[in-house]
Design an enzyme around this catalytic site. Structure first.
Site, mmCIF file in Angstrom:
data_model
loop_
_atom_site.group_PDB
_atom_site.id
_atom_site.type_symbol
_atom_site.label_atom_id
_atom_site.label_comp_id
_atom_site.label_asym_id
_atom_site.label_seq_id
_atom_site.Cartn_x
_atom_site.Cartn_y
_atom_site.Cartn_z
ATOM 1 N N GLU A 277 182.385 -69.360 97.924
ATOM 2 C CA GLU A 277 181.418 -70.249 97.280
ATOM 3 C C GLU A 277 182.133 -71.407 96.593
ATOM 4 O O GLU A 277 183.084 -71.206 95.842
ATOM 5 C CB GLU A 277 180.569 -69.471 96.264
ATOM 6 C CG GLU A 277 179.750 -68.349 96.882
ATOM 7 C CD GLU A 277 178.739 -68.822 97.929
ATOM 8 O OE1 GLU A 277 178.468 -70.041 97.978
ATOM 9 O OE2 GLU A 277 178.240 -67.976 98.693
ATOM 10 N N HIS B 121 180.965 -64.159 98.649
ATOM 11 C CA HIS B 121 179.906 -63.336 99.225
ATOM 12 C C HIS B 121 180.484 -62.574 100.410
ATOM 13 O O HIS B 121 181.165 -63.156 101.262
ATOM 14 C CB HIS B 121 178.725 -64.201 99.683
ATOM 15 C CG HIS B 121 177.645 -64.311 98.656
ATOM 16 N ND1 HIS B 121 177.267 -65.505 98.080
ATOM 17 C CD2 HIS B 121 176.846 -63.357 98.096
ATOM 18 C CE1 HIS B 121 176.287 -65.280 97.203
ATOM 19 N NE2 HIS B 121 176.018 -63.983 97.187
ATOM 20 N N CYS C 287 173.826 -63.565 91.895
ATOM 21 C CA CYS C 287 175.210 -63.942 92.209
ATOM 22 C C CYS C 287 175.527 -65.350 91.715
ATOM 23 O O CYS C 287 176.577 -65.593 91.113
ATOM 24 C CB CYS C 287 175.475 -63.833 93.706
ATOM 25 S SG CYS C 287 175.562 -62.120 94.262
HETATM 26 N N1 PCA Z 1 174.005 -60.099 95.975
HETATM 27 C C1 PCA Z 1 172.925 -60.792 95.292
HETATM 28 C C2 PCA Z 1 172.947 -60.244 93.891
HETATM 29 C C3 PCA Z 1 173.820 -59.034 93.922
HETATM 30 C C4 PCA Z 1 174.494 -59.084 95.217
HETATM 31 O O1 PCA Z 1 175.359 -58.305 95.596
HETATM 32 C C5 PCA Z 1 173.046 -62.306 95.365
HETATM 33 O O2 PCA Z 1 173.614 -62.814 96.339
HETATM 34 O O3 PCA Z 1 172.552 -62.984 94.475
#
Ligand code: PCA
Length: 201
Positions: A79, A163, A142
């Site tokens: 990200e 992610h 997240c």
């Molecule tokens: N993914 C979610 C919240 C917790 C997670 O593991 C997200 O991408 O916001």
């Protein structure tokens, strides 16, 4: 000390690979001589920020690397940006569902991740891990955690968010190896590479 974080399961799922990968990454890093700790964050807008703040206070990390699950993505997704926006598609694990609210009122709309994502992408690809740069961490928990981490971390402390795919898409062991390699890469050289990494859309 490296602080790795992963999330508890959410949205009715039984497991969240991010917490497993984060835990294993901390073990791998420590075994390689880089002290590290893993903290599991609750998948709640309020609780995740509180837990993160407590962990930063307790461990005073030299690097903060948070991970979460992005179902539908097939690669390690680095990200680049955090948005000051909470817009939840589904309620969090405490039942909260903010719609179009700021993470922090009055703070900037966007903050850049403090991690050399292009250098990291090159390192992960050299290690055979499929990797992509991402311009959006979404508007759920997240993204809030990345935004909060960037506001909470002392100046000079690198902060990043990764992610990870579902375990069916990429084994947790590979995810863990990727997270440990990201930490090692950042600690070795926090400078970004001057190479193109953009996309047209
Ligand atoms: N993914 C979610 C919240 C917790 C997670 O593991 C997200 O991408 O916001």
């Amino acid at each position: 000390m490296i602080l790795f974080t992963g999330f508890e399961p959410f949205g009715g799922a039984e497991e969240n690979p991010s917490r497993l990968a984060s835990q294993e990454a901390a073990r791998l890093s420590a075994a390689a001589g880089r002290p590290a700790v893993h903290v599991e964050l609750p998948c709640t807008f309020a609780g995740s920020r509180a837990a993160l703040a407590a962990a930063i206070e307790a461990y005073r990390p030299e690097l903060i690397l948070c991970a979460g699950l992005a179902e539908g993505r097939e690669r390690i997704s680095l990200e680049r940006v955090a948005l000051n926006l909470m817009d939840a598609r589904i309620p969090d694990n405490a039942g909260a569902q903010p719609v179009d609210e700021p993470v922090e009122p009055g703070a900037p709309l966007a903050l850049p991740a403090r991690m050399p994502v292009k250098r990291i992408k090159a390192a992960l690809e050299a290690a055979g891990v499929p990797t992509e740069l991402s311009l959006s961490a979404g508007s759920y928990v997240c993204n809030t955690v990345l935004y909060a981490a960037l506001r909470l971390a002392p100046e000079g402390v690198p902060v990043g968010f990764v992610h990870v795919p579902l375990a069916e898409q990429m084994p947790v062991a590979t995810q863990a190896r990727a997270l440990a390699l990201i930490a090692a890469t950042v600690l070795e050289d926090p400078e970004e590479l001057r190479v193109p990494g953009g996309a047209e859309y």
